[in-house]
Design a protein around this motif. Structure first.
Motif: not given
Length: 159
Positions: A131-136
């Motif tokens: 989720i955090l990687n996708l947001f970045g």
């Protein structure tokens, strides 16, 4: 984009991919899982519950069992490290200039990397990291869409 810009972007992308490979597979991450079977490793190093790890970091930070730097490094680091991906992919690959195509490609890339970490026992599969990687990467894509970047790559804001 001019030929020189394309070469610069390609070299930057290759350097970035080498950095990511080191970051995701070769940095020290505590105890290696080589003493357990692959099935045990997958069971012990997987989180499929969205926001569980994020919540654990925030709770630990709030109650003082984790210092601020550790929480920031783990949460913000997973966002920041993938912002360049959101700039490189659409800059270098014309088919990834639409948000839907970009997100699909990135989801496949990051899922492949997360699974590879498990199979090689060099990391974990954490849906929160995903989720955090996708947001970045999405933030990077938004940066790529800005008129400043579009002007640098010699394109109009809306293709």
């Amino acid at each position: 984009m001019s030929k020189v810009q394309r070469i610069i972007m390609s070299i930057g992308f290759i350097a970035y991919l080498l950095f990511l490979t080191f970051y995701m597979f070769f940095q020290l991450r505590g105890s290696a899982g080589m003493s357990m079977s692959l099935v045990e490793y997958i069971q012990n190093r997987s989180n499929l519950v969205p926001f569980k790890t994020i919540g654990n970091y925030i709770t630990a930070w709030e109650n003082g069992t984790m210092n601020t730097w550790t929480a920031v490094k783990n949460l913000l680091g997973n966002v920041l490290v993938f912002i360049p991906m959101g700039i490189f992919l659409p800059s270098l690959f014309r088919k990834l200039r639409r948000m839907s195509a970009f997100l699909l490609a990135f989801v496949l890339i990051i899922l492949s990397a997360e699974v590879a970490q498990l199979l090689t026992q060099r990391g974990s599969f954490d849906i929160d990291d995903f989720i955090l990687n996708l947001f970045g990467a999405w933030l990077g894509f938004l940066v790529w869409k800005t008129s400043f970047v579009q002007k640098w790559v010699g394109r109009r804001s809306h293709e």
